[in-house]
Design an enzyme around this catalytic site. Structure first.
Site, PDB file in Angstrom:
ATOM      1  N   GLU A  34     -30.154 -25.313  -6.146  1.00  0.00           N
ATOM      2  CA  GLU A  34     -28.719 -24.997  -6.266  1.00  0.00           C
ATOM      3  C   GLU A  34     -28.476 -26.228  -5.009  1.00  0.00           C
ATOM      4  O   GLU A  34     -29.096 -26.202  -3.948  1.00  0.00           O
ATOM      5  CB  GLU A  34     -28.647 -23.721  -5.551  1.00  0.00           C
ATOM      6  N   LYS A  51     -11.044 -11.318  -3.470  1.00  0.00           N
ATOM      7  CA  LYS A  51     -10.729  -9.791  -3.275  1.00  0.00           C
ATOM      8  C   LYS A  51     -10.736  -9.102  -1.937  1.00  0.00           C
ATOM      9  O   LYS A  51     -10.056  -8.129  -1.535  1.00  0.00           O
ATOM     10  CB  LYS A  51     -11.704  -8.972  -4.119  1.00  0.00           C
ATOM     11  N   GLY A 191      -1.863 -17.664 -15.058  1.00  0.00           N
ATOM     12  CA  GLY A 191      -2.842 -16.720 -15.456  1.00  0.00           C
ATOM     13  C   GLY A 191      -3.525 -15.858 -14.710  1.00  0.00           C
ATOM     14  O   GLY A 191      -2.851 -15.356 -13.630  1.00  0.00           O
ATOM     15  N   VAL A 192      -4.790 -15.545 -14.687  1.00  0.00           N
ATOM     16  CA  VAL A 192      -5.436 -14.502 -14.037  1.00  0.00           C
ATOM     17  C   VAL A 192      -5.289 -15.046 -12.454  1.00  0.00           C
ATOM     18  O   VAL A 192      -4.845 -14.257 -11.493  1.00  0.00           O
ATOM     19  CB  VAL A 192      -6.675 -14.433 -14.416  1.00  0.00           C
ATOM     20  N   ARG A 282     -10.120 -24.260 -15.671  1.00  0.00           N
ATOM     21  CA  ARG A 282     -11.298 -24.495 -14.997  1.00  0.00           C
ATOM     22  C   ARG A 282     -12.009 -25.484 -16.100  1.00  0.00           C
ATOM     23  O   ARG A 282     -11.813 -25.318 -17.239  1.00  0.00           O
ATOM     24  CB  ARG A 282     -11.872 -23.487 -14.519  1.00  0.00           C
ATOM     25  N   HIS A 455     -10.219  16.689 -12.931  1.00  0.00           N
ATOM     26  CA  HIS A 455      -8.708  16.796 -12.371  1.00  0.00           C
ATOM     27  C   HIS A 455      -8.655  17.107 -10.757  1.00  0.00           C
ATOM     28  O   HIS A 455      -9.475  18.087 -10.493  1.00  0.00           O
ATOM     29  CB  HIS A 455      -8.032  18.003 -13.270  1.00  0.00           C
TER      30      HIS A 455
END
Length: 476
Positions: A34, A51, A191-192, A282, A455
């Site tokens: 990485e 988020k 888009g998203v 992307r 419920h």
């Protein structure tokens, strides 16, 4: 001395680290190469930080309407401290990053930090796939493996003539590093990612304009969902232009921000804002990987071509995640990583059809879907029946004060198979898991409807929507 392992993974995002963990669990000596940080785009530049910001925006939006819940807050007592919002985001990312590093230690996975490039057969390996790694100090290291998994992900696509400068023209990477909220923003692409940022920034009080080239927002989702989202965003004050193609040659910037024209059916539209974010998809990270040293084939869009088992033309080299195109989602990449490792370990994992992978949009309200849209089903020649159950009919939604949206179910008239489930509303991204499981188990709408849903919960919406297909819902 080369590092010799059974499985080497090039890229440490969700697909890469999930594959590495599974390989280690199966007793394979495993290494991840990485060049930046473990976790990839999802943890550091995408899913998690965005988020976190969305959650802060949601809390702020809720506090602004606290009076509707019987809570009195002085008008000047609620404000956005964006520095602390960003600090919380960084703390969230850091916590998960530390947890991921602990997982690597737990499973004995070797981490090689550096930029990897595939080289041809070497004295260490008679097959291509040996990875030469340029370390941060400029030194070189070789990683030799029996199997290599390419999981290098993707980056934001840029529009020629509108290349990001990190100040006035932003990508989804750049915007995460904002030091202060702009007064206004133009988001190119509905888009998203564009929709999530539009919702987030609108909740923070930014004036948002979306310009989308297609005839609707979220053009890959069900039309009813797109229509509902558009209605709700406009109700919140977001300006939305569809069938609007940005003209880069008209771009100009100055002390007041940016201006640009968009071509529409009704003529040219002049747009202006403090800054703009380009969110038009992307592109795969394949440059500099040394693919030319192998027989690996790429598609016309630059993505690596693989078979159903995620093998490239070099059968000992696999590729997963955004770098192969398809469904570019973290959980899709992770599942592909598990499948690839299962196959290289001698197993025969079942291939997953792309439309059976849940899709989520973390706007307010949330959107989630699995399966085909109504239009896609009809284009395939299927005879379908549909039902929509509004959240206005669900007690928990009323209690929460969030009744916008619905659950839409699409079923085949002949086989009674569930073809698609589309949700727009509170906690849609959590609710979709039941629909995904239903498709995996080939459950019928009747079976889901007969399952007892507690419920009051939002999950009742899914059960009642299934019953509504036969006119048997007791909620609506």
């Amino acid at each position: 001395m080369a590092i010799e392992v059974d499985v080497a993974v090039l890229g440490g995002g969700p697909g890469g680290y999930t594959a590495a963990i599974r390989a280690a669990q199966l007793g394979k000596r495993t290494a991840i190469i990485e060049m930046d940080k473990l976790g990839g785009t999802c943890l550091h530049k995408g899913c998690i930080p965005s988020k976190s910001l969305l959650r802060s925006a949601e809390v702020y939006a809720t506090l602004l309407k606290a009076a509707s819940y019987g809570i009195d807050i002085a008008d000047d007592a609620v404000s956005v401290n964006f520095d602390r919002v960003q600090q919380r985001k960084e703390q969230t990312v850091d916590q998960l990053y530390k947890g991921l590093q602990s997982l690597m230690l737990k499973h004995g996975i070797t981490i090689v930090k550096g930029k990897g490039r595939i080289i041809g057969p070497s004295i260490f390996s008679p097959r291509s796939g040996t990875v030469a790694v340029e370390l941060p100090d400029g030194e070189m290291e070789s990683v030799v493996s029996k199997h290599l998994i390419i999981a290098t992900g993707s980056r934001p696509r840029q529009i020629p003539g509108l290349e990001a400068d990190g100040k006035l023209i932003l990508t989804s990477d750049d915007i995460l590093q904002l030091e202060k909220l702009p007064a206004s923003i133009l988001i190119v692409g509905g888009g998203v990612i564009g929709v999530e940022w539009a919702s987030l920034l609108n909740d923070f009080g930014v004036h948002v304009t979306i310009a989308e080239a297609a005839d609707r927002l979220l053009p890959t989702e069900d039309e009813d969902v797109s229509k509902e989202l558009t209605r709700l965003l406009r109700k919140r004050g977001v300006t939305i232009h569809t069938s609007a193609t940005i003209r880069p040659d008209t771009y100009a910037d100055g002390s007041e921000g940016v201006t640009i024209a968009a071509a529409t059916a009704g003529g040219e539209l002049q747009l202006e804002a403090s800054c703009m974010m380009v969110s038009v998809g992307r592109v795969p990270n394949t440059e500099g990987l040394g693919l030319e040293n192998t027989d690996i084939r790429t598609e016309s869009n630059g993505c690596i071509a693989v078979n159903a088992n995620y093998q490239t033309n070099e059968r000992h080299i696999y590729a997963i995640g955004d770098v192969i195109g398809g469904v570019q989602l973290a959980h899709a990449a992770a599942h592909e990583g598990l499948s690839a490792v299962g196959h290289l370990n001698g197993g025969k994992p079942e291939p997953v059809e792309a439309h059976r992978i849940p899709r989520c949009v973390y706007s307010r309200p949330e959107i989630a879907s699995v399966g085909l849209t109504e239009r896609q089903a009809k284009e395939k020649g299927l005879d379908v029946r549909t039902a929509k159950l509004p959240f206005q009919a669900i007690g928990k939604a009323i209690v929460a004060g969030e009744t916008d949206g619905f659950v839409k179910v699409i079923a085949d008239k002949q086989s009674n198979d569930i073809i698609g489930v589309h949700i727009v509303g509170l906690h849609a991204t959590d609710l979709i898991a039941e629909a995904s499981l239903a498709q995996l188990l080939d459950a019928t709408p009747w079976e889901i409807g007969q399952s007892i849903h507690p419920h009051p919960t939002l999950s009742e919406a899914l059960g009642e929507a299934m019953l509504a297909l036969d006119g048997m819902s007791v909620a609506f």
